[in-house]
Enzyme design. Structure first.
Site, mmCIF file in Angstrom:
data_model
loop_
_atom_site.group_PDB
_atom_site.id
_atom_site.type_symbol
_atom_site.label_atom_id
_atom_site.label_comp_id
_atom_site.label_asym_id
_atom_site.label_seq_id
_atom_site.Cartn_x
_atom_site.Cartn_y
_atom_site.Cartn_z
ATOM 1 N N ARG A 34 0.853 -1.419 -0.152
ATOM 2 C CA ARG A 34 0.051 0.001 -0.222
ATOM 3 C C ARG A 34 0.944 1.580 0.197
ATOM 4 N NH1 ARG A 34 -4.860 -1.615 3.950
ATOM 5 N NH2 ARG A 34 -6.614 -2.131 2.208
ATOM 6 N N LYS A 199 -13.179 -9.671 8.124
ATOM 7 C CA LYS A 199 -14.171 -8.438 8.328
ATOM 8 C C LYS A 199 -15.539 -8.731 8.110
ATOM 9 C CE LYS A 199 -10.667 -4.859 7.836
ATOM 10 N NZ LYS A 199 -10.075 -3.667 7.050
#
Ligand SMILES: Nc1ncnc2c1ncn2[C@@H]1O[C@H](COP(=O)(O)OP(=O)(O)O)[C@@H](O)[C@H]1O
Ligand SMILES: O=C(OP(=O)(O)O)[C@H](O)COP(=O)(O)O
Length: 400
Positions: A34, A199
């Protein structure tokens, strides 16, 4: 949407909302994908003479400083990648941030401490979020959004701040949206979506819309157990979103009605203990059928039969979108499911997209060549919600 080429950045303080939410082992970054993804935008702004202020969240701290979630390691890595000094503010909008920003010369870069050390960042209260956005806005003249992984969050730095400053999308967002847009407009079929990860509450909801779009939905990882529970199976101490069980039953029924193939694990690796991810000491695990998970054990990866089943469902796909590891891939004993799905994507002749911080990290950490996939997205939840057809707060905020 304006791009950074539409902004006059020389001599201006430019706030870059990045997603530097990288996996950490203590203070060691285990995958810097990232940071590498947003580095070109930051370098470009600095080369054009901007005073670049980089901000991000990391993990999910509880609205107050917590050293375990400091962005200091990410700031240091950004400096290494760019081959230049990167200043670091030890707070986000306080004394340190103000003085670090004030000291920036044109072309210099600073990283602020974790946005989520401030309760205003993620608050559901518009006024509280707005007040925090006001404090962020005071630090800068212009706003560049390039944290694709967080554009589905209605958070102060993502949604409220661009309303307060002249703004544009960064190059990473432009690339990500370009690829995902093609998937929503002209998808080649069979279109297979594979979901996993941890998640669960966030991502179960996307299935609702994906049932209208995909031909096959494969569910593994921590996502699978709420479905297995909905089918009446014991899931032991596996990840479970109890309040979503009725919704899962509804998804299964709708999938059947619409002719969408819904594929759940048929076997899983189980253990009484979550593995030690630090020492990676060998785990004590067994393989059981998915309807025979012992009450005192949790599912930590898909089993061998499921690996084959999922691979066979991916083999003839023309389009595959995959988000969420199939197991706790950070431990070698629970990485085979994730490896099998990554390999199945590579073996398919279709267009393959891997989305999500941990999924992208898994692909690289497990030794796959990231360039062999069609696209590796830095956002999991963000790309899923985009594919659902939802309006993402952080993208809507960039429209004029
Ligand atoms: N069965 C499982 N039980 C607990 N955690 C799991 C399971 N399967 C996968 N995980 C965890 O899911 C995490 C990644 O989930 P998530 O953040 O949703 O993915 P992404 O970042 O790619 O969107 C990994 O840390 C992995 O260990
Ligand atoms: O890791 C992220 O998303 P992802 O796991 O869906 O890829 C982003 O940094 C967003 O983080 P959040 O899900 O804590 O808001």
């Amino acid at each position: 949407m304006k791009t950074i080429d539409d902004l006059q950045v020389a001599g201006q303080r430019v706030f870059v909302r990045a997603d530097l939410n990288v996996p950490l082992d203590g203070t060691t970054i285990t995958d810097d994908g990232r940071i590498r993804a947003v580095a070109p935008t930051i370098a470009k702004l600095a080369e054009r003479g901007a005073k670049v202020i980089v901000a991000s969240h990391l993990g999910r701290p509880k609205g107050a400083p917590d050293p375990a979630f400091s962005l200091a390691p990410a700031a240091a890595r950004l400096g290494e990648l760019l081959g230049r000094d990167v200043a670091f503010a030890t707070d986000t909008v306080g004394e340190s941030a103000r003085s670090v920003v004030a000291a920036l010369a044109d072309g210099q870069i600073a990283v602020l401490e974790n946005l989520r050390f401030n309760a205003g960042e993620t608050s559901k209260d518009d006024a509280e979020r707005g007040a925090f956005a006001d404090r962020l806005a005071a630090l800068a003249d212009l706003y560049v959004s390039d944290g694709f992984g967080a554009v589905h969050r209605k958070h102060a730095s993502v949604y409220d701040l661009p309303a307060r400053l002249p703004h544009a999308a960064g190059d990473l967002i432009a690339t990500e949206v370009g690829v995902l847009k093609k998937l929503t407009e002209d998808v080649k079929r069979p279109y297979v979506v594979a979901l996993g990860g941890a998640k669960v509450s966030d991502k179960l909801a996307v299935i609702d819309q994906l049932l209208e779009k995909a031909d096959r939905i494969l569910v593994g990882g921590g996502m699978a157990y709420t479905f297995l529970k909905a089918k009446g199976h014991e899931v032991g101490i596996s990840l479970l979103q109890e309040d979503q069980v009725p919704a899962c039953l509804g998804y299964l029924a709708r999938a059947e009605k619409r002719g969408v193939e819904f594929v759940l694990p048929v076997d899983v690796l189980v253990s009484a203990e979550f593995p030690d991810l630090k020492t990676k000491a060998p785990a004590d695990f067994g393989t059981v059928d998915a309807d025979k998970i012992p009450a005192d054990q949790e599912g930590l990866d898909i089993g061998p039969k499921t690996r084959e089943l999922f691979a066979s469902k991916i083999a003839d796909a023309e389009t595959v979108f995959w988000n969420g590891p199939m197991g706790v891939f950070e431990h070698p004993d629970y990485a085979d499911g994730t490896k099998a799905v990554a390999q199945a994507l590579l073996d398919s002749a279709g267009f393959t997209v891997v989305g999500g911080g941990d999924s992208a990290a898994a692909v690289r950490l497990l030794g796959f060549d990231e360039n062999a996939f069609g696209h590796i997205s830095t956002g999991g939840g963000a790309s899923l919600e985009y594919l659902e057809g939802k309006t993402l707060p952080g993208l809507a905020a960039l429209e004029d």
